[in-house]
Scaffold this motif. Structure first.
Motif, PDB file in Angstrom:
ATOM      1  N   LEU A  72       0.823  -1.208   0.000  1.00 17.93           N
ATOM      2  CA  LEU A  72       0.000   0.000   0.000  1.00 17.93           C
ATOM      3  C   LEU A  72       0.860   1.261   0.000  1.00 17.93           C
ATOM      4  N   ALA A  73       1.875   1.294   0.832  1.00 17.79           N
ATOM      5  CA  ALA A  73       2.740   2.477   0.900  1.00 17.79           C
ATOM      6  C   ALA A  73       3.489   2.687  -0.413  1.00 17.79           C
ATOM      7  N   ALA A  74       3.991   1.590  -0.997  1.00 18.34           N
ATOM      8  CA  ALA A  74       4.719   1.711  -2.255  1.00 18.34           C
ATOM      9  C   ALA A  74       3.794   2.157  -3.379  1.00 18.34           C
ATOM     10  N   ALA A  75       2.549   1.678  -3.371  1.00 19.15           N
ATOM     11  CA  ALA A  75       1.599   2.082  -4.405  1.00 19.15           C
ATOM     12  C   ALA A  75       1.316   3.576  -4.326  1.00 19.15           C
ATOM     13  N   VAL A  76       1.160   4.096  -3.112  1.00 20.57           N
ATOM     14  CA  VAL A  76       0.925   5.535  -2.943  1.00 20.57           C
ATOM     15  C   VAL A  76       2.131   6.324  -3.450  1.00 20.57           C
ATOM     16  N   ALA A  77       3.339   5.865  -3.114  1.00 21.69           N
ATOM     17  CA  ALA A  77       4.540   6.568  -3.574  1.00 21.69           C
ATOM     18  C   ALA A  77       4.675   6.497  -5.091  1.00 21.69           C
ATOM     19  N   LEU A  78       4.367   5.334  -5.670  1.00 21.05           N
ATOM     20  CA  LEU A  78       4.435   5.182  -7.120  1.00 21.05           C
ATOM     21  C   LEU A  78       3.432   6.103  -7.809  1.00 21.05           C
TER      22      LEU A  78
END
Length: 658
Positions: A72-78
């Motif tokens: 989830l965190a990586a998706a938001v950053a991406l």
């Protein structure tokens, strides 16, 4: 079932977003970190590869923190990096935003791989969706466009991706490590040739060219049909049930054959290479995805079951590490994430290795063939019974829909008007010569509109272009020539130099009566060089011979040998017609290379405005872009209009014909 559909959609959309970021990161390494070809190619490669190597630390991080919160965190950053790139920052801000987006995308991929054991449907749909969007947008992607259209499309894409990623978590289903390993190689092969709309359009342009390895604008139907076939065949092969027995070899053999055809560098073989590589890549994904999913053993009581219903599975709490399934060690559970990151490292190594050859000078034809052979070997090394294919009723509909979308695409740059022959020859012809640096400005932004405005302001009749890129994955996969020709409403003749996708072009508002190209002997610059001769019919029986070239001198030396070859070719080709030789000659007035042109009687058409430095565009110091004419052609009004739409300034001059 809804969990499976949602996770497949999230994976597919994430692949599209990650592909968008890659289409910014790769050219930014060249145009921004590379500082207009002043940075050594070895340092460029180390910079690009370093981030993919760094991502090898991500699978242990996912195992320690838990796949759900990391994903989830990586998706938001991406998604945030993708939107920030749409803001057109340019310069080093763009480079570091793209780098951050790449790292976030690799972390997202590692986290996703830890929970999805059957990734082939999501990977295949994501790759195909990215290719279809690229085609519909005419290879000028939303991330570069900005404005209302670019922002609306970008926000919608990121919002849907994040919504799908944040949906209800499906039960942990690690597995399919071999399919995850092929994610990166599949992105490479589809972006390099199989599902690249620019490559397909260029292949179609050779079908209707004047022969001799030259091309000019294809019919609109040709441009759309080949990508549509490629997308449809890829989806059918990837989402259908792979064949058994000896027929399992068909897909891998098709993939290797397509890569071999592409590696030959023969323009006439580009079309078959696209189709074969698309079919083979899809088939190999299907074969690799056949690995059975690792599941917890069934309960002792009750009827046996191969899967655990979603309602019976306890979803891990956000922020807590996912507990391993009974009977499975955590190290084995982390293998899919490691495989996904290793696959992307293979993507980077192959991409850098393939394109660095054009700077360092080693043969690169083996790179796509080796990657195809690796994919084929991994695909054939799996179980002979496939279990990852979706129900058959999905497959024809998805494949047909993908193909029809491409066929219906109106954004593809095609349909350039056919020039009409004037009844009487014009009093003068306006010529523009421009090294366009693949369409990238000094700020590192891809901006065909800016390039077209610079050229159009000079109201040209003939345009000579150098450093024309027609689909290199390293530069974002754009057909820069087709985009410019459509905006200028001028047909073109294109001649390959480095390979069928890179070279020089002549655009003309007059009909082209003849064309011919001659390869120049290499002189230390592996990008290659050629001389393109084009005869334009200016009306009333008058014709003008135009020779376009981009000389590539040995490091620290003058391009004397190539200049001599171009001068000789130009005189033979013109055969007494008024002659124009133009392009980036990489030599200054009075230098030995330049003297080869004046020695045969050619005249500097820009002499009246000298000194007229053209490079670099922001602080021009060198006079390396030239227009030379034969005796009797009278030049007037030479200029080098200031612009940063490329790293060179264009030169323009009006020529009165004898």
């Amino acid at each position: 079932m809804r969990y499976r559909h949602l996770s497949t959609a999230a994976l597919a959309l994430g692949v599209v977003v990650l592909t968008d970021v890659l289409r910014v990161f790769l050219p930014s390494v060249i145009t921004i970190f590379g500082q207009a070809a002043t940075t050594p190619a070895e340092l460029l490669g180390a910079f690009a590869l370093g981030w993919f190597v760094l991502a090898l630390a991500f699978p242990p991080l996912v195992r320690r923190l838990g796949a759900r919160p990391v994903t989830l965190a990586a998706a938001v950053a991406l998604g945030g990096a993708r939107l920030a790139l749409t803001a057109a920052p340019g310069g080093r801000t763009q480079l570091w935003l793209a780098t951050a987006g790449l790292l976030a995308g690799l972390l997202w991929l590692a986290g996703t791989a830890a929970t999805i054991g059957r990734p082939v449907p999501g990977l295949a749909l994501g790759i195909a969706l990215g290719a279809v969007g690229h085609a519909v947008l005419g290879t000028y992607d939303l991330v570069w466009r900005g404005g209302p259209v670019g922002w609306a499309g970008s926000v919608a894409l990121v919002a849907v991706f994040l919504a799908a990623t944040a949906g209800p978590a499906r039960p942990a289903e690690p597995g399919g490590a071999r399919a995850w390993l092929l994610a990166g190689p599949a992105l490479l092969l589809t972006g390099l040739v199989a599902l690249s709309p620019a490559v397909a359009a260029t292949a179609a342009s050779y079908w209707r060219g004047p022969g001799g390895g030259l091309s000019w604008p294809p019919e609109p139907g040709d441009v759309a049909t080949l990508p549509a076939w490629a997308v449809g065949i890829f989806l059918l092969a990837a989402l259908g049930r792979p064949p058994r027995g000896r027929w399992r070899l068909a897909g891998p053999l098709a993939l290797v054959a397509g890569a071999v055809l592409f590696a030959t560098g023969d323009p006439g073989l580009l079309g078959p290479a696209v189709v074969l590589t698309a079919a083979g890549t899809g088939a190999c994904l299907a074969l690799a995805g056949g690995a059975p999913t690792v599941v917890a053993p069934p309960a002792a009581a009750g009827p046996p079951s191969a899967t655990v219903p979603p309602s019976a599975a306890a979803s891990p709490a956000v922020g807590a590490p996912a507990a391993p399934s009974p009977g499975r060690d955590p190290g084995r559970a982390s293998r899919p994430g490691l495989a996904a990151v290793l696959g992307m490292l293979l993507f980077a190594v192959a991409a850098v290795g393939y394109y660095a050859a054009y700077d360092l000078g080693y043969p690169n034809a083996a790179v796509p063939v080796a990657m195809a052979a690796l994919v084929a070997a991994v695909a054939l090394g799996g179980p002979r019974r496939a279990t990852s294919a979706p129900p058959r009723r999905w497959v024809p509909g998805i494949a047909a829909a993908g193909g029809l979308v491409v066929l219906a695409a109106t954004g593809l740059p095609a349909g350039v008007p056919v020039p009409s022959r004037p009844g009487t020859p014009p009093a003068a012809v306006r010529v523009v010569a421009y090294n366009i640096r693949m369409g990238y400005g000094l700020d590192g932004r891809f901006d065909p509109d800016g390039l077209a405005r610079v050229v159009a302001r000079e109201r040209p009749d003939v345009v000579v272009l150098g450093e024309v890129d027609r689909g290199w994955l390293l530069n974002g996969g754009h057909d820069t020539l087709a985009l410019l020709a459509a905006r200028l409403r001028m047909p073109y003749v294109f001649a390959p130099a480095a390979d069928p996708l890179w070279g020089d072009a002549v655009l003309s508002r007059f009909p082209v009566a003849a064309a011919r190209s001659e390869r120049l002997a290499p002189a230390g610059a592996p990008t290659g060089a050629q001389a393109l001769g084009v005869t334009v019919d200016v009306g009333g029986g008058a014709r003008l011979a135009v020779v376009a070239t981009h000389l590539q001198p040995p490091p620290g030396r003058e391009p004397v040998a190539q200049a001599r070859a171009v001068a000789g070719f130009a005189l033979r080709y013109a055969a007494g017609l008024p002659l124009v030789v133009a392009g980036d000659l990489n030599t200054e007035p009075g230098a030995p290379g330049y003297a080869e042109f004046t020695r045969v009687g050619l005249v500097d058409a820009l002499a009246a405005a000298r000194p007229l430095p053209t490079s670099p565009a922001d602080e021009p110091r060198e006079q390396i872009d030239h227009v030379l004419v034969s005796a009797g052609v009278r030049p007037a009004g030479p200029v080098a209009p200031r612009s940063t739409a490329s790293d060179h300034l264009p030169v323009a001059v009006t020529l009165a014909l004898p």
